[in-house]
Design a protein around this motif. Structure first.
Motif, PDB file in Angstrom:
ATOM      1  N   MET A  17       0.831  -1.258   0.063  1.00  0.00           N
ATOM      2  CA  MET A  17       0.054  -0.211  -0.220  1.00  0.00           C
ATOM      3  C   MET A  17       0.892   1.117  -0.031  1.00  0.00           C
ATOM      4  SD  MET A  17      -3.237  -0.964   2.629  1.00  0.00           S
ATOM      5  CE  MET A  17      -3.819   0.610   2.352  1.00  0.00           C
ATOM      6  N   ALA A  18       1.994   1.103   0.871  1.00  0.00           N
ATOM      7  CA  ALA A  18       2.884   2.318   0.915  1.00  0.00           C
ATOM      8  C   ALA A  18       3.609   2.677  -0.412  1.00  0.00           C
ATOM      9  CB  ALA A  18       3.908   2.145   1.893  1.00  0.00           C
ATOM     10  N   ILE A 113       0.829  12.463   4.154  1.00  0.00           N
ATOM     11  CA  ILE A 113       1.041  12.435   5.624  1.00  0.00           C
ATOM     12  C   ILE A 113      -0.411  12.070   6.122  1.00  0.00           C
ATOM     13  CG2 ILE A 113       0.711  13.968   7.466  1.00  0.00           C
ATOM     14  CD1 ILE A 113       3.084  15.462   6.157  1.00  0.00           C
ATOM     15  N   ASP A 114      -1.580  12.483   5.545  1.00  0.00           N
ATOM     16  CA  ASP A 114      -2.819  12.128   6.002  1.00  0.00           C
ATOM     17  C   ASP A 114      -3.005  10.530   5.990  1.00  0.00           C
ATOM     18  OD1 ASP A 114      -3.519  14.807   6.654  1.00  0.00           O
ATOM     19  OD2 ASP A 114      -4.571  15.050   4.812  1.00  0.00           O
ATOM     20  N   PHE A 115      -2.576   9.981   4.782  1.00  0.00           N
ATOM     21  CA  PHE A 115      -2.766   8.513   4.422  1.00  0.00           C
ATOM     22  C   PHE A 115      -2.119   7.765   5.618  1.00  0.00           C
ATOM     23  CE2 PHE A 115      -0.815   4.989   2.541  1.00  0.00           C
ATOM     24  CZ  PHE A 115      -1.623   4.186   2.482  1.00  0.00           C
ATOM     25  N   TYR A 116      -0.532   8.141   5.700  1.00  0.00           N
ATOM     26  CA  TYR A 116       0.038   7.556   6.819  1.00  0.00           C
ATOM     27  C   TYR A 116      -0.612   7.591   8.063  1.00  0.00           C
ATOM     28  CZ  TYR A 116       3.344   6.058   3.082  1.00  0.00           C
ATOM     29  OH  TYR A 116       3.789   5.590   2.050  1.00  0.00           O
ATOM     30  N   LYS A 117      -1.000   8.925   8.286  1.00  0.00           N
ATOM     31  CA  LYS A 117      -1.580   8.908   9.705  1.00  0.00           C
ATOM     32  C   LYS A 117      -2.931   7.971   9.951  1.00  0.00           C
ATOM     33  CE  LYS A 117      -1.369  13.071  11.271  1.00  0.00           C
ATOM     34  NZ  LYS A 117      -1.563  14.644  11.157  1.00  0.00           N
ATOM     35  N   ARG A 118      -3.764   7.961   8.961  1.00  0.00           N
ATOM     36  CA  ARG A 118      -4.899   7.103   9.188  1.00  0.00           C
ATOM     37  C   ARG A 118      -4.508   5.672   9.079  1.00  0.00           C
ATOM     38  NH1 ARG A 118      -6.558  10.063   4.528  1.00  0.00           N
ATOM     39  NH2 ARG A 118      -6.308   8.235   3.429  1.00  0.00           N
ATOM     40  N   MET A 119      -3.460   5.055   8.362  1.00  0.00           N
ATOM     41  CA  MET A 119      -2.776   3.794   8.492  1.00  0.00           C
ATOM     42  C   MET A 119      -2.404   3.545   9.727  1.00  0.00           C
ATOM     43  SD  MET A 119      -3.942   2.469   5.739  1.00  0.00           S
ATOM     44  CE  MET A 119      -3.226   1.072   5.886  1.00  0.00           C
ATOM     45  N   SER A 120      -1.522   4.614  10.553  1.00  0.00           N
ATOM     46  CA  SER A 120      -1.103   4.418  11.601  1.00  0.00           C
ATOM     47  C   SER A 120      -2.069   4.438  12.774  1.00  0.00           C
ATOM     48  CB  SER A 120      -0.072   5.642  12.052  1.00  0.00           C
ATOM     49  OG  SER A 120       0.286   5.667  13.370  1.00  0.00           O
ATOM     50  N   ALA A 130       3.978   0.774  14.074  1.00  0.00           N
ATOM     51  CA  ALA A 130       5.291   1.387  14.056  1.00  0.00           C
ATOM     52  C   ALA A 130       5.795   1.580  12.700  1.00  0.00           C
ATOM     53  CB  ALA A 130       6.298   0.500  14.907  1.00  0.00           C
ATOM     54  N   LEU A 131       5.610   0.667  11.891  1.00  0.00           N
ATOM     55  CA  LEU A 131       6.014   0.876  10.541  1.00  0.00           C
ATOM     56  C   LEU A 131       5.204   2.244   9.621  1.00  0.00           C
ATOM     57  CD1 LEU A 131       7.309  -0.017   7.484  1.00  0.00           C
ATOM     58  CD2 LEU A 131       5.067  -1.299   7.212  1.00  0.00           C
ATOM     59  N   PHE A 132       3.915   2.378   9.956  1.00  0.00           N
ATOM     60  CA  PHE A 132       3.098   3.480   9.346  1.00  0.00           C
ATOM     61  C   PHE A 132       3.542   4.987  10.280  1.00  0.00           C
ATOM     62  CE2 PHE A 132       0.230   0.338   7.989  1.00  0.00           C
ATOM     63  CZ  PHE A 132       0.393   0.548   6.844  1.00  0.00           C
ATOM     64  N   GLU A 133       3.855   4.764  11.259  1.00  0.00           N
ATOM     65  CA  GLU A 133       4.374   5.894  12.010  1.00  0.00           C
ATOM     66  C   GLU A 133       5.832   6.218  11.631  1.00  0.00           C
ATOM     67  OE1 GLU A 133       4.348   4.647  16.413  1.00  0.00           O
ATOM     68  OE2 GLU A 133       1.954   4.857  16.279  1.00  0.00           O
ATOM     69  N   ARG A 134       6.769   5.379  11.168  1.00  0.00           N
ATOM     70  CA  ARG A 134       8.007   5.646  10.455  1.00  0.00           C
ATOM     71  C   ARG A 134       7.662   6.342   9.385  1.00  0.00           C
ATOM     72  NH1 ARG A 134      13.105   1.812   9.466  1.00  0.00           N
ATOM     73  NH2 ARG A 134      14.282   2.949   8.477  1.00  0.00           N
ATOM     74  N   LEU A 135       6.972   5.801   8.564  1.00  0.00           N
ATOM     75  CA  LEU A 135       6.553   6.463   7.228  1.00  0.00           C
ATOM     76  C   LEU A 135       5.942   7.657   7.343  1.00  0.00           C
ATOM     77  CD1 LEU A 135       5.119   3.082   5.398  1.00  0.00           C
ATOM     78  CD2 LEU A 135       7.380   4.163   4.893  1.00  0.00           C
TER      79      LEU A 135
END
Length: 158
Positions: A17-18, A113-120, A130-135
């Motif tokens: 997805m990333a 940023i919005d995408f990774y925040k939602r995934m996190s 943790a992966l999504f927080e890193r991204l």
């Protein structure tokens, strides 16, 4: 996208997805590069596109290796100016200048940023968080550098 708030994915699915997210960002930059004529605007867009390619490459490498590796020292998001609230979001034209190209790039990075925040948040408490927080942290650093460039060249001191 609403489903992403309630679901956490396997490592492979999350990375895929990333990768897709980074590829879409790259394609937006590539389309913009082909559209604008201004040399400065093209350089800004090229640099941003190359950042997306590098991030995508790191993610694809993680797929091969089975992990994102270490890097906890860079896992915290950085503060940004939130220029997306004051900069108009608009498509670029052949006449777009550096200022418009930076605004465009800032909006694209904010979308990531919005995408990774939602995934996190969707994976809160799970190992994938943790992966999504890193991204997310990586994307905030990209946004911060774009905002710093915008501030340096286009914001005046009062």
């Amino acid at each position: 996208m609403a489903e992403q708030n309630q679901v956490c994915y396997t490592f492979e699915a999350a990375i895929e997805m990333a990768v897709t997210m980074e590829e879409e960002g790259f394609r937006h930059y590539l389309e913009a590069i082909r559209k604008v004529a201004n040399k400065g605007a093209r350089e800004i867009l090229k640099d941003a596109a190359l950042d997306e390619l590098e991030h995508k490459h790191q993610l694809e490498k993680a797929l091969v290796e089975g992990s994102m590796g270490s890097g906890d020292q860079l896992s915290q998001p950085v503060k940004t100016m939130n220029l997306t609230y004051v900069l108009a979001k608009k498509e670029l034209s052949p006449n777009s200048d550096s200022r418009e190209a930076l605004a465009y790039a800032i909006h694209l990075e904010n979308g990531s940023i919005d995408f990774y925040k939602r995934m996190s948040e969707g994976c809160s408490g799970a190992p994938m968080a943790a992966l999504f927080e890193r991204l997310l942290a990586d994307e905030t650093r990209h946004l911060q550098s774009l905002e710093d460039l915008y501030e340096e060249h286009f914001m005046t001191e009062n």
